[in-house]
Design a protein around this motif. Structure first.
Motif, short mmCIF file in Angstrom:
data_model
loop_
_atom_site.label_atom_id
_atom_site.label_comp_id
_atom_site.label_asym_id
_atom_site.label_seq_id
_atom_site.Cartn_x
_atom_site.Cartn_y
_atom_site.Cartn_z
N LEU A 52 52.70 43.78 67.93
CA LEU A 52 52.33 45.25 67.96
C LEU A 52 52.70 45.99 66.56
O LEU A 52 52.59 47.06 66.44
CB LEU A 52 52.71 45.96 69.04
N ARG A 54 51.54 45.15 63.99
CA ARG A 54 50.32 44.79 63.13
C ARG A 54 49.48 46.14 63.49
O ARG A 54 49.67 46.74 64.47
CB ARG A 54 49.74 43.64 63.30
N SER A 55 48.09 46.13 62.90
CA SER A 55 47.29 47.25 63.21
C SER A 55 46.81 46.85 64.58
O SER A 55 46.36 45.58 64.82
CB SER A 55 46.28 47.13 61.99
N CYS A 56 46.36 47.90 65.34
CA CYS A 56 45.72 47.80 66.38
C CYS A 56 44.88 49.01 66.87
O CYS A 56 44.75 50.04 66.24
CB CYS A 56 46.88 47.96 67.53
N TYR A 58 43.50 50.86 70.47
CA TYR A 58 44.19 50.99 71.93
C TYR A 58 43.42 52.02 72.61
O TYR A 58 42.71 52.99 72.15
CB TYR A 58 45.49 51.69 72.03
N GLU A 76 44.15 54.35 67.21
CA GLU A 76 44.18 53.45 66.28
C GLU A 76 45.78 53.65 65.67
O GLU A 76 46.03 54.65 65.50
CB GLU A 76 43.31 52.96 65.32
N ASP A 78 48.36 51.62 62.33
CA ASP A 78 48.62 50.44 61.49
C ASP A 78 50.06 49.82 61.87
O ASP A 78 50.37 48.66 61.24
CB ASP A 78 48.81 50.72 59.96
N ASP A 79 50.72 50.34 63.02
CA ASP A 79 52.07 49.83 63.24
C ASP A 79 52.30 50.43 64.84
O ASP A 79 53.03 51.28 64.86
CB ASP A 79 53.16 49.86 62.26
N THR A 100 44.84 43.79 69.29
CA THR A 100 45.45 43.40 67.98
C THR A 100 45.21 42.12 67.74
O THR A 100 44.08 41.48 68.05
CB THR A 100 46.93 43.68 67.57
N SER A 101 45.68 41.34 66.50
CA SER A 101 45.33 39.92 66.30
C SER A 101 47.03 39.27 66.28
O SER A 101 47.74 39.83 65.98
CB SER A 101 44.75 40.08 64.75
N ARG A 108 44.23 48.06 58.58
CA ARG A 108 44.11 49.77 58.82
C ARG A 108 42.57 50.03 58.80
O ARG A 108 42.27 50.74 59.80
CB ARG A 108 45.17 50.55 58.09
N VAL A 111 40.81 48.36 62.04
CA VAL A 111 40.96 49.14 63.30
C VAL A 111 40.40 50.84 63.29
O VAL A 111 40.04 51.19 64.46
CB VAL A 111 42.30 49.10 63.75
#
Length: 315
Positions: A52, A54-56, A58, A76, A78-79, A100-101, A108, A111
């Motif tokens: 998490l 990483r970019s997410c 939600y 969304e 980026d961290d 996420t991936s 960014r 997402v």
């Protein structure tokens, strides 16, 4: 297995503790994406997950009573590991899902594109959910190749949500995103091939009707249905929000003694649809009746479950 039979897909759920309600990670075969989901008490633990950082994108989800609609916030980051460290959330929620991936493939811009797409889909399914975002996400301009990749990611996101039991999308969205859609914990109403045409009367106006269709596992409140012009305090809060939105956007037209729906509205359950029609709390399995014989929906589904009647006798 015949060539026509869907091969199916594998959804892997890993529970991170002894409690089956603990934080879970969800993976899908042949997908680099991953979902982390749980209840609010596991949110802090979720922030510790390395993935998490990483970019997410939600979802924060607040469930509802049977005659109301769930509420969802789409966001969304980026961290995500740095998000909500203070515990100040946009809505109260009882479950969260973070997508996420497993690698660094999501940026960014990706997402932000996904956030807008999910927001738009859920906004269009307003009979199934109330979107809590006060502002429309900005989205992002992606190259055509990236858009194609993100459409696949979005399809897998919808697949995972449906497999986890979140009925948030239309039948067309559900079936168009995957060659085989998993149906979990099917209720008696979710029987393949069943179609029902139903009606409900407005309070104290027995000649004014609303019409609901059940087909392919989905309920649709039909265009031209009449809606009670008056509401009571018992009308569930999110159905009230839906009603206000439909009026504001011209989808519910005022005819004085009643309102009339100008387009079809999809619903996950029959009770929020009948609550909208009645202007009060409602049990859809009682208040919706089969057009051909007036049998309540609940009784029809009971007969279907018993194998007595699969189709509407008028069809």
């Amino acid at each position: 297995m015949s060539s026509e039979e869907p091969a199916g897909r594998v959804v892997k759920i890993f529970i991170t503790g002894q409690d089956p309600r603990s934080l879970r990670t969800v993976e899908l075969d042949n997908w680099t994406g991953v979902a982390i989901t749980g209840q609010p008490e596991f949110f802090k633990k979720a922030l510790e997950a390395e993935v998490l950082s990483r970019s997410c994108v939600y979802l924060l989800i607040r469930s509802s009573a049977d005659d109301d609609l769930p509420e969802i916030y789409v966001g969304e980051s980026d961290d995500f590991s740095q998000r909500y460290l203070t515990g100040k959330f946009p809505i109260d929620f009882d479950s969260f899902l973070i997508f996420t991936s497993k690698d660094d493939a999501l940026t960014r811009a990706h997402v932000k594109w996904l956030e807008l797409e999910l927001w738009s889909i859920l906004k269009g399914n307003r009979g199934k959910v109330v979107v809590a975002n006060t502002n429309k996400p900005t989205g992002s301009n992606l190259p055509r190749a990236d858009i194609a990749t993100m459409r696949t990611y979005l399809s897998n996101t919808i697949y995972v949500l449906e497999a986890l039991g979140y009925d948030l999308f239309s039948v067309q969205e559900r079936t168009s995103v995957s060659p085989s859609t998993k149906q979990t914990d099917a209720q008696p109403s979710e029987i393949t091939g069943l179609r029902l045409d139903l009606y409900s009367m407005l309070p104290r106006r027995p000649d004014d009707h609303a019409f609901l269709r059940y087909e392919n596992g989905a309920y649709t409140l039909l265009q031209d249905s009449k809606i009670n012009a008056k509401v009571t305090e018992s009308l569930p809060a999110n159905v009230r929000k839906l009603r206000d939105q439909l009026i504001a956007e011209g989808d519910l037209v005022d005819h004085g003694d009643y309102l009339q729906l100008s387009r079809d509205i999809p619903f996950s359950k029959p009770s929020p649809a009948s609550a909208l029609v009645k202007g009060r709390s409602s049990t859809g399995y009682i208040d919706w009746m089969r057009k051909s014989d007036g049998v309540p929906l609940g009784a029809v589904l009971g007969m279907v479950a018993a194998g007595q009647a699969l189709e509407d006798p008028a069809q």
